[in-house]
Scaffold this active site. Structure first.
Site, PDB file in Angstrom:
ATOM      1  N   ARG A 185      -7.034 -44.917  21.252  1.00 13.08           N
ATOM      2  CA  ARG A 185      -7.508 -43.940  21.970  1.00 13.08           C
ATOM      3  C   ARG A 185      -5.920 -42.850  22.061  1.00 13.08           C
ATOM      4  O   ARG A 185      -4.599 -42.848  22.477  1.00 13.08           O
ATOM      5  CB  ARG A 185      -8.078 -44.589  23.259  1.00 13.08           C
ATOM      6  CG  ARG A 185      -7.464 -43.572  24.737  1.00 13.08           C
ATOM      7  CD  ARG A 185      -7.604 -44.207  25.869  1.00 13.08           C
ATOM      8  NE  ARG A 185      -9.400 -44.387  25.954  1.00 13.08           N
ATOM      9  CZ  ARG A 185     -10.404 -44.231  26.659  1.00 13.08           C
ATOM     10  NH1 ARG A 185      -9.353 -44.423  28.192  1.00 13.08           N
ATOM     11  NH2 ARG A 185     -11.681 -44.046  27.171  1.00 13.08           N
ATOM     12  N   ASP A 234     -19.308 -36.052  33.999  1.00 16.54           N
ATOM     13  CA  ASP A 234     -18.057 -36.880  33.421  1.00 16.54           C
ATOM     14  C   ASP A 234     -16.797 -35.977  34.603  1.00 16.54           C
ATOM     15  O   ASP A 234     -17.338 -35.167  34.555  1.00 16.54           O
ATOM     16  CB  ASP A 234     -18.151 -35.995  32.132  1.00 16.54           C
ATOM     17  CG  ASP A 234     -16.878 -37.509  31.492  1.00 16.54           C
ATOM     18  OD1 ASP A 234     -15.968 -37.839  32.212  1.00 16.54           O
ATOM     19  OD2 ASP A 234     -16.366 -36.988  30.629  1.00 16.54           O
ATOM     20  N   HIS A 272     -15.914 -38.885  22.532  1.00 18.77           N
ATOM     21  CA  HIS A 272     -15.565 -40.514  22.376  1.00 18.77           C
ATOM     22  C   HIS A 272     -17.085 -40.989  22.132  1.00 18.77           C
ATOM     23  O   HIS A 272     -17.597 -40.930  23.143  1.00 18.77           O
ATOM     24  CB  HIS A 272     -15.645 -40.062  23.990  1.00 18.77           C
ATOM     25  CG  HIS A 272     -15.609 -41.775  24.737  1.00 18.77           C
ATOM     26  ND1 HIS A 272     -15.123 -42.394  24.251  1.00 18.77           N
ATOM     27  CD2 HIS A 272     -15.631 -42.095  25.864  1.00 18.77           C
ATOM     28  CE1 HIS A 272     -14.444 -43.624  25.342  1.00 18.77           C
ATOM     29  NE2 HIS A 272     -15.056 -43.348  26.384  1.00 18.77           N
ATOM     30  N   CYS A 308     -19.715 -42.368  31.987  1.00 22.77           N
ATOM     31  CA  CYS A 308     -19.049 -42.816  32.105  1.00 22.77           C
ATOM     32  C   CYS A 308     -17.850 -43.189  32.341  1.00 22.77           C
ATOM     33  O   CYS A 308     -17.811 -44.667  31.705  1.00 22.77           O
ATOM     34  CB  CYS A 308     -18.346 -42.192  30.444  1.00 22.77           C
ATOM     35  SG  CYS A 308     -17.194 -40.525  30.665  1.00 22.77           S
ATOM     36  N   ARG A 333     -21.077 -50.589  27.217  1.00 18.39           N
ATOM     37  CA  ARG A 333     -19.402 -50.524  26.345  1.00 18.39           C
ATOM     38  C   ARG A 333     -19.567 -51.938  25.289  1.00 18.39           C
ATOM     39  O   ARG A 333     -19.356 -51.841  24.025  1.00 18.39           O
ATOM     40  CB  ARG A 333     -18.697 -50.078  27.125  1.00 18.39           C
ATOM     41  CG  ARG A 333     -18.694 -49.048  27.577  1.00 18.39           C
ATOM     42  CD  ARG A 333     -18.294 -47.839  26.906  1.00 18.39           C
ATOM     43  NE  ARG A 333     -17.347 -47.712  25.709  1.00 18.39           N
ATOM     44  CZ  ARG A 333     -16.329 -47.114  26.434  1.00 18.39           C
ATOM     45  NH1 ARG A 333     -16.031 -46.815  27.742  1.00 18.39           N
ATOM     46  NH2 ARG A 333     -15.369 -47.454  25.899  1.00 18.39           N
ATOM     47  N   GLN A 351     -18.648 -44.509  24.165  1.00 18.95           N
ATOM     48  CA  GLN A 351     -19.185 -44.225  24.958  1.00 18.95           C
ATOM     49  C   GLN A 351     -20.973 -43.799  24.504  1.00 18.95           C
ATOM     50  O   GLN A 351     -22.338 -44.429  25.440  1.00 18.95           O
ATOM     51  CB  GLN A 351     -18.507 -43.361  25.665  1.00 18.95           C
ATOM     52  CG  GLN A 351     -18.990 -42.820  26.996  1.00 18.95           C
ATOM     53  CD  GLN A 351     -18.844 -44.322  28.043  1.00 18.95           C
ATOM     54  OE1 GLN A 351     -17.436 -44.583  28.443  1.00 18.95           O
ATOM     55  NE2 GLN A 351     -20.323 -44.152  29.074  1.00 18.95           N
TER      56      GLN A 351
END
Ligand code: CP
Ligand code: NVA
Length: 307
Positions: free
Chosen positions: A102, A223, A129, A263, A291, A132
């Site tokens: 990340r 988001d 991402h 998310c 996830r 996700q």
């Protein structure tokens, strides 16, 4: 050997196959069966940004698969003191079997992957991402929403939006994106998505009107308006995003039984209202749980690709 840096590099069949592997593992886990496909394997997890879900899901997933995960915060490893990313990649990939990173710039992830001789997974960059989205699509499959799928994304044109663009354009569903002026999606990502859409039949609509985006869709998502690394812009962003909250009024334009995904982490009163969030909490927390299952599917799938 395959890396998993963006859905851009994956075909529809491969994306669906990874999700199927994850769903299979999930079904067996629910029956108390722990598959040990990754026994004795190690996953290095390098974090240059904060995380709750990504860390917990990869670490737990690797353990459940019989392997071990190392949590490496850039604050604690030499990378954070300036050791070149290409040296870190060559060291870590000689000892570990897989790496998840990340980080900020997508180019950092790409450089790591260039120098790694084991599969590298994108655990979020400023641009994408993708893990996700594996969990999000898995959730929509379980909820029976993938037939005639129409997704509205309302908010910032960020890493999540770009990942939705890749997923929709590869899989061939309708995606409507509403962003305020000045916060549109990356032009190159959009161009690529429109190219893939020609092949898959996906319909991609970009607007600055949240109502137009949400009208008659069966999935609404959003988001945060302030992603990691954008904290200095917070005040300006909160002003510029006024009118883009997903609240009950906006949800009323969607299909009656529309799903709402997020998310996480969610900031109530900004991108989503408390009422919408709590009304859809089951969907959102199934998405978070997925996830774990989707990434176990991904790690097993990657381990099966030719070295
Ligand atoms: N959605 C997500 O990636 O959460 P974390 O930042 O907590 O990992
Ligand atoms: N867009 C958000 C996603 C967090 C999971 C960020 O990059 O901070």
């Amino acid at each position: 050997m395959r890396h998993f840096l963006t859905l851009r590099d994956y075909s529809k069949e491969e994306i669906l196959e990874i999700i199927e592997v994850g769903l299979d593992i999930k079904a067996r886990l629910k029956n108390g069966i722990y598959d040990k496909e990754l026994e004795n394997r190690t996953l290095a997890m390098i974090f240059e940004k904060s995380s709750t879900r990504t860390r917990v899901s990869f670490e737990t997933g690797m353990y459940q698969l019989g392997g071990h995960a190392l949590f490496l915060s850039s604050k604690d490893i030499q990378l954070g003191r300036g050791e070149p990313i290409k040296d870190t990649a060559r060291v870590v990939s000689r000892m570990c079997d897989m790496v998840m990173i990340r980080t900020f710039g997508h180019d950092r992830l790409e450089e790591f992957a260039d120098y790694s001789n084991v599969p590298v997974i994108n655990g979020l960059t400023d641009l994408y991402h993708p893990v996700q989205l594996l969990a999000d699509y898995m959730t929509l499959k379980e909820l029976g929403k993938t037939e005639n799928l129409k997704v509205a994304y309302v908010g910032d044109g960020n890493n999540m939006t770009h990942s939705w663009l890749m997923l929709a354009s590869k899989l061939g569903f309708e995606l409507r994106i509403a962003t305020p002026k000045g916060y549109e999606v990356n032009a190159k990502v959009l161009e690529d998505a429109l190219g893939f859409a020609k092949e898959s039949g996906a319909e991609i609509i970009v607007t600055d009107d949240p109502k137009e985006a949400v009208k008659d869709v069966n999935v609404v998502t959003t988001d945060t308006w302030v992603s990691m690394g954008q904290e200095d812009e917070k005040e300006r962003r909160l002003k510029d995003f006024e009118g883009f909250i997903v609240d009950e009024k906006l949800m009323s334009y969607a299909q009656k039984d529309a799903v709402f995904l997020h998310c996480l982490p969610a900031y109530r009163g900004y991108e989503v209202s408390e009422n919408v969030f709590e009304a859809h909490a089951d969907e959102i927390f199934t998405e978070a749980e997925n996830r774990l299952h989707a990434q176990k599917g991904l790690m097993v799938w990657l381990s099966q690709q030719e070295r």
